[in-house]
Motif scaffolding. Structure first.
Motif, PDB file in Angstrom:
ATOM      1  N   GLU A 579       0.811  -1.219   0.000  1.00 45.55           N
ATOM      2  CA  GLU A 579       0.000   0.000   0.000  1.00 45.55           C
ATOM      3  C   GLU A 579       0.845   1.269   0.000  1.00 45.55           C
ATOM      4  O   GLU A 579       0.583   2.208  -0.741  1.00 45.55           O
ATOM      5  N   ASP A 580       1.864   1.269   0.864  1.00 45.39           N
ATOM      6  CA  ASP A 580       2.674   2.498   0.968  1.00 45.39           C
ATOM      7  C   ASP A 580       3.406   2.790  -0.336  1.00 45.39           C
ATOM      8  O   ASP A 580       3.541   3.943  -0.744  1.00 45.39           O
ATOM      9  N   LEU A 581       3.842   1.727  -0.999  1.00 44.62           N
ATOM     10  CA  LEU A 581       4.578   1.908  -2.244  1.00 44.62           C
ATOM     11  C   LEU A 581       3.616   2.365  -3.348  1.00 44.62           C
ATOM     12  O   LEU A 581       3.952   3.226  -4.167  1.00 44.62           O
ATOM     13  N   ASP A 582       2.433   1.799  -3.324  1.00 40.18           N
ATOM     14  CA  ASP A 582       1.402   2.209  -4.270  1.00 40.18           C
ATOM     15  C   ASP A 582       1.135   3.711  -4.113  1.00 40.18           C
ATOM     16  O   ASP A 582       1.090   4.459  -5.094  1.00 40.18           O
ATOM     17  N   ALA A 583       0.989   4.131  -2.883  1.00 37.16           N
ATOM     18  CA  ALA A 583       0.745   5.550  -2.602  1.00 37.16           C
ATOM     19  C   ALA A 583       1.913   6.389  -3.084  1.00 37.16           C
ATOM     20  O   ALA A 583       1.735   7.472  -3.657  1.00 37.16           O
ATOM     21  N   ALA A 584       3.129   5.874  -2.892  1.00 35.65           N
ATOM     22  CA  ALA A 584       4.318   6.618  -3.314  1.00 35.65           C
ATOM     23  C   ALA A 584       4.347   6.781  -4.831  1.00 35.65           C
ATOM     24  O   ALA A 584       4.656   7.868  -5.347  1.00 35.65           O
ATOM     25  N   PHE A 585       3.988   5.731  -5.568  1.00 42.71           N
ATOM     26  CA  PHE A 585       3.926   5.837  -7.033  1.00 42.71           C
ATOM     27  C   PHE A 585       2.832   6.815  -7.454  1.00 42.71           C
ATOM     28  O   PHE A 585       3.005   7.608  -8.365  1.00 42.71           O
ATOM     29  N   ARG A 586       1.707   6.740  -6.767  1.00 44.36           N
ATOM     30  CA  ARG A 586       0.564   7.574  -7.135  1.00 44.36           C
ATOM     31  C   ARG A 586       0.877   9.064  -7.076  1.00 44.36           C
ATOM     32  O   ARG A 586       0.269   9.867  -7.780  1.00 44.36           O
ATOM     33  N   LYS A 587       1.821   9.411  -6.223  1.00 43.97           N
ATOM     34  CA  LYS A 587       2.189  10.833  -6.121  1.00 43.97           C
ATOM     35  C   LYS A 587       2.702  11.361  -7.449  1.00 43.97           C
ATOM     36  O   LYS A 587       2.629  12.554  -7.716  1.00 43.97           O
ATOM     37  N   PHE A 588       3.264  10.475  -8.254  1.00 44.23           N
ATOM     38  CA  PHE A 588       3.889  10.934  -9.502  1.00 44.23           C
ATOM     39  C   PHE A 588       2.966  10.815 -10.712  1.00 44.23           C
ATOM     40  O   PHE A 588       3.297  11.304 -11.779  1.00 44.23           O
ATOM     41  N   ILE A 589       1.860  10.128 -10.568  1.00 41.80           N
ATOM     42  CA  ILE A 589       1.064   9.833 -11.767  1.00 41.80           C
ATOM     43  C   ILE A 589      -0.329  10.435 -11.654  1.00 41.80           C
ATOM     44  O   ILE A 589      -0.795  10.729 -10.555  1.00 41.80           O
ATOM     45  N   PRO A 590      -0.989  10.639 -12.798  1.00 40.99           N
ATOM     46  CA  PRO A 590      -2.321  11.257 -12.781  1.00 40.99           C
ATOM     47  C   PRO A 590      -3.304  10.398 -11.973  1.00 40.99           C
ATOM     48  O   PRO A 590      -3.110   9.191 -11.842  1.00 40.99           O
ATOM     49  N   PRO A 591      -4.332  11.027 -11.466  1.00 37.42           N
ATOM     50  CA  PRO A 591      -5.283  10.306 -10.604  1.00 37.42           C
ATOM     51  C   PRO A 591      -5.929   9.106 -11.287  1.00 37.42           C
ATOM     52  O   PRO A 591      -6.305   8.151 -10.624  1.00 37.42           O
TER      53      PRO A 591
END
Lengths: 710, 710
Positions: A579-591
């Motif tokens: 989950e934390d890594l997913d969230a970290a990737f999401r910071k860089f990519i469009p919603p």
């Protein structure tokens, strides 16, 4: 388990040999099993109907009863087997019936009696056996019992003796492996008991080479153990002459002199353009070889500026390697001179030997080679290249892109394809070697040399047969722990095997045996010529992964799906995204980018999105490899993508972080240049393909697993 | 067989529906089977122990007895099944036991009685069933019985109703097909009886869509027939709304206008470099489109020399196609205007719909499309190319190499890879179409257009799902008889399927169903992106073979072996060489050339040897296709080889002889130019690969067989 009672087995086999028999009786088989701790049912030999019913009553019903006669091998056919005998009366009747049937089937048969055996049932029926292969020697086999398995040919082999680890890999190596784990509520079988049985059978046939075939069929495997209900042992007492094979240190000493010679002679050197002896000279000179070159030609004084000699024996210097460029009939006498001169190896370019229906001429060379301890490469080859020494000992065009892959081919045509592909892809190689008729030097000799050659990191070989599969496998098993060994075994299929046979006179190998032995030895098997070449190119470029977690980062969702398909095809594990890594990737990519793995950064993103996500993928310890899917856009053009990825990799490398990265590029033709740039910078990358980059990564993983590195 | 008694089945189903049940009792199942001529064992319902023993005695022992209760579906679990009941006394006892067990299992169960059934044994146990798939609808399934088959997942599907031919192909389509043919002395099963059973089951579920699942398990197949021992029927009376699908003539009329428009509007056309509406205008103009172009932009009078309009409704001319290049939120109002203008289709380049978490916005477009009968391509696409009309209705770079392959992709990234590969390989195409979110126009609409499009000879499609697999399959089955249909179905594997799901919101398809339905419809399945592209390039180039006999002619024996391997991999038949033909080939080749097939002409032969053998291969009627293996030599350089092969082909073509020829070139980099030359002259040829040419030929054969041409 009990210590193996070799003396007992020897006694039995001696008796069988004295009797001139080719197989063991069931009671003999049981004794052999007992001596090696192979569990068999209770049983005894009855010589009358009364004995039969008594015996059966002591071991408990039901029993199975079988004729015992050295003259009746196919007992069922002879009406010599009755199963499910339920009580003492039935046992007596069964005895009479079996004896009568046997007499009818073969009136001359020597009938010893009737075997009464505890009848096993329940559990999973399996087969454990052993065979003797012409190339690999003793092999142990494992499969499920039953007709269906025969139809599906779901059986697996390992060289004997097999380790416990080999045995477990066999249990997992059949298609129907799940059956052993308990399905539909049935209990899992005792894997250790089965593995022990496999190991013991493999030891038995290794200890007693005269056992040519052995079948435990069926073996009843339950949760509490594994018992062989029937054993069949076939023997062959004829001694095979062991194949000639020099000691490894001798092999290495010769191969080092041949591949890295201080001086080289060209037998049949010529000043005349178009002659093979001329091409070889030119390639040696123009290739930049720094050692001494001695042209041998009785009719010349000087060839291309080098003093020519009538014979190698006229050269005062030591010579390591002699390249032959003379007609077939002149080879033998020149080879004797080379032997007398103590030259280490002869590179026999000429054809006109076994491949042209002249096996005797080739045998003569082999004899000379043995006598003078001169190793023979070929005949019927293009020669070889060894780039660290700038050595092109060949009549083909020179090749000088240095790198760390050593290639070899049995066929000249395939050798030419290797050279062409290498040049086209700018693949760096340490060596390219033609083996041709393999009268002497073969794939395992090359492995022994390349194993210790610091210029070589990966070994890729094309072969049609292995003259001595056992020798190859033993060396490959050791070498593959250090360096990836990749093999394209041609003649895989029956049609292919037929062509192999007509081409080289080689016996068609059983492909399943090659498959399994390669697996046992950690050899990576290429399925096609292009795969061999791509693996040879890509595997040495990639760093070794530190774990199984693969993450796909893609700009094109469509590529992500296909890359995921390829991961499964190539046995790569897509990491379940924390989950934390997913969230970290999401910071860089469009919603609306997709969650999880693949990380779908979506099309139309700027270079920074590619870079940030790749940096994150490299930095996070839980991720071990990256697969990139690039989508050609105006915002992030191909070369911009390529450069940014190399930058990201370099930044992390400076911090001591190295992970395998491969890339698939979807876009217009400019992606080809970008892919080439990436490849040249250590990132295997392919345009218009979602499968090739993943196959290359898969090969690296296969090696790393086999070598015990992950 | 008896005429199907639909009235009877309807009655039973109505009763089940009235009772509010979701499944049929065993007696009901038997009645349904009887009505459709599905053989079941003799049986009857007993309501007392006396009735049970009487019934059993009349049908003969052994019998099996089973609880009958609508409330007990899992009969074995409930202790409701007793097998092997051997006599009248046992039958009476069994009755009591079953009733008692049922009461214990579910005291509230409505117990109807105990079914007494003739017990079948012997023969081969198989399973015949039917399921309802979300995309393909009713499917009939066939596999062997038993746990092992479950573990191996050896089962095959066809769309229902299945033809007799489909049914036979199912019998041959399982891995263990040999089991039905009689192995180890067992007799072959009655294939016709099994095929009939499959057909009848498939008709039953097609006639009664409320039957959602059906299992005949096991079916006992013997040499004399096939009897279903147990039937389980699950029903679902909820009516599904049929998917909206215009009539085929309407689809075609719209697609013709869209793909071959007389005039085209660009919604959001722009004069500003870098805008999508600018790229689209430039591509239309520079691509050479000859129809009328109407830029639509409320803020401009003129765009790139074309008069601009505020709305499509301001254009007096008819408009066929509108290309959208406006932000997502502006699409709907403009689409209504297009509808009012009676435009045939909207090419919806904009993203920001379902793929970005805005499914409602997409639904709105679909509603407008339906209302105004305007077909929608996309949204979220690159647009499309139709080269016969010089039409580049896309923001991507123009593509103008005309040819006969029509390609489509669901993903934009894959579309870009198609364009890049095409340009790089100089592949001629008739169309490249992006389907994106597939809100409306999908793969079957394209098939309907390309079927009748004389500019298209081959259709190659990438997809991640089929929104309406049934519709696609029906069209594909017809079209594939005329033109090869090649599909790369992404999301094949579970990991891939997961990515497909996160990408497009498509439900992960069961890959085995896709596999089998494609087979049923004659669709050629590509296994990788590169394979899709190579098939798209090579298949239209090859003439259709007239038979199965393939001959390999090779200069490199090593290539011959690998080419033979590839033939087996790709289901090609290497012709057994007749003696006279072998002798004829031998006249052209050296005495040590290998006999048979491959014809090994050996290395070092002059161009005439290649030419003579190829001419012979083309001339002899018994040979239907040629695979050539070239080996780079000084005597026959690559381009000399290439030109001579084209010459030989042309000479024979002039005499009316045409056969597929493919080539594998082994050699230095010059072979790349030779391969390109051959390809451009109608001979698919590959450098450094022995598998690609054979794969392409294999795809052509697969098509020709499916279309009934050989």
């Amino acid at each position: 388990m009990n210590k193996q009672d070799k003396t007992k087995v020897r006694e039995i086999l001696d008796a069988v040999k004295s009797a001139g028999r080719q197989s063991l009786t069931a009671p003999e088989g049981k004794q052999v099993c007992d001596a090696y701790g192979i569990a068999v049912p209770q049983e005894g030999l009855a010589k009358s109907s009364k004995e039969a019913s008594n015996l059966a009553s002591t071991m408990g019903f039901p029993v199975v009863m079988k004729i015992v006669s050295p003259d009746i091998l196919h007992k069922t056919e002879a009406g010599g087997v009755i199963v499910g005998v339920k009580n003492a009366g039935e046992a007596a009747d069964a005895y009479e019936t079996i004896i009568a049937n046997a007499k009818t089937y073969n009136p001359d048969a020597n009938v010893v009696g009737v075997q009464v055996q505890q009848m096993l049932k329940g559990g999973q029926e399996v087969i454990i056996g052993a065979v003797t292969d012409g190339s690999f020697g003793k092999l142990v086999a494992f499969g499920l019992g039953g007709v269906l398995v025969e139809v599906l040919k779901d059986i697996t082999f390992r060289m004997a003796p097999a380790s416990k680890e080999d045995a477990y890999s066999m249990l997992d190596g059949i298609q129907a492996a799940e059956m052993l784990k308990g399905v539909r509520g049935s209990e899992p079988v005792d894997r250790e008991a089965l593995a022990n049985l496999i190991v013991r059978v493999s030891e038995l046939v290794s200890d007693f080479p005269e056992i040519s075939e052995l079948d435990l069929n069926p073996v009843f495997a339950t949760k509490d153990g594994a018992i062989a209900a029937d054993v069949r042992i076939v023997v062959d007492f004829e001694q095979k002459a062991p194949r000639y094979r020099p000691a490894e240190d001798q092999v290495l000493a010769s191969m080092q002199r041949i591949m890295q010679p201080k001086s080289i002679a060209v037998i049949g050197a010529s000043s005349e353009d178009g002659k093979i002896g001329n091409s070889v000279m030119k390639n040696l000179i123009n290739g930049g070889y720094k050692g001494n070159i001695y042209p041998i030609n009785p009719k010349a004084d000087n060839i291309l500026g080098y003093k020519a000699y009538k014979s190698v024996k006229d050269v005062s210097d030591d010579i390591d390697t002699a390249v032959f460029a003379v007609p077939a009939k002149l080879v033998a006498p020149a080879l004797i001179e080379c032997g007398e001169k103590r030259i280490a190896g002869a590179v026999l370019i000429p054809s006109g030997f076994a491949e042209s229906g002249e096996p005797e001429m080739q045998e003569e060379l082999v004899k000379i080679g043995r006598e003078y301890k001169i190793r023979l490469m070929g005949p019927n080859i293009y020669g070889f290249y060894y780039t660290p020494a700038n050595l092109c000992a060949t009549f083909c065009t020179a090749y000088d892109v240095k790198g760390s892959t050593a290639l070899s081919s049995q066929s000249g045509g395939i050798g030419m394809a290797i050279i062409g592909f290498s040049r086209s892809a700018k693949m760096g190689v340490s060596a390219i070697v033609g083996l041709g008729n393999k009268s002497d030097i073969d794939e395992d000799d090359l492995l022994i040399f390349f194993e210790q050659d610091d210029n070589t990191k990966v070994i890729a070989q094309h072969c049609e047969d292995l003259k001595d599969g056992r020798a190859y496998a033993e060396v490959a098993r050791r070498v593959s722990k250090k360096k990836p060994v990749i093999v394209l075994k041609a003649g895989r299929t029956s049609a292919g095997a037929k062509a192999a046979s007509s081409h080289t006179g080689a016996l068609a190998g059983n492909d399943k045996i090659y498959e399994d032995v390669f697996k046992q030895c950690g050899v990576i098997r290429a399925r096609s010529l292009r795969e061999l070449l791509e693996f040879a190119r890509g595997v040495p470029v990639l760093p070794t992964p530190k774990g199984e977690n693969v993450v796909i980062i893609t700009g094109a969702g469509g590529s992500g799906v296909l890359l995921s398909d390829s991961c499964v095809d190539n046995k790569l594990s897509l990491m379940a995204m924390p989950e934390d890594l997913d969230a970290a990737f999401r910071k860089f990519i469009p919603p609306f980018g997709a969650a999880g793995n693949p990380v779908d950064i979506t099309g139309g993103e700027p270079p920074s999105t590619y870079k940030n996500t790749v940096l994150l993928g490299l930095q996070d310890d839980r991720i071990h490899s990256l697969i990139l899917g690039y989508w050609h856009t105006i915002i992030t053009p191909p070369m911009v993508f390529a450069k940014i990825i190399v930058e990201a990799r370099d930044e992390m490398r400076a911090k001591g972080i190295e992970k395998p990265i491969v890339a698939s590029l979807a876009g217009d033709v400019q992606v080809e240049e970008a892919a080439q740039y990436l490849y040249e910078h250590g990132i295997p990358a392919y345009a218009y393909s979602t499968e090739l980059p993943v196959q290359v990564l898969g090969a690296k993983y296969q090696w790393a697993r086999g070598a015990g590195l992950i």
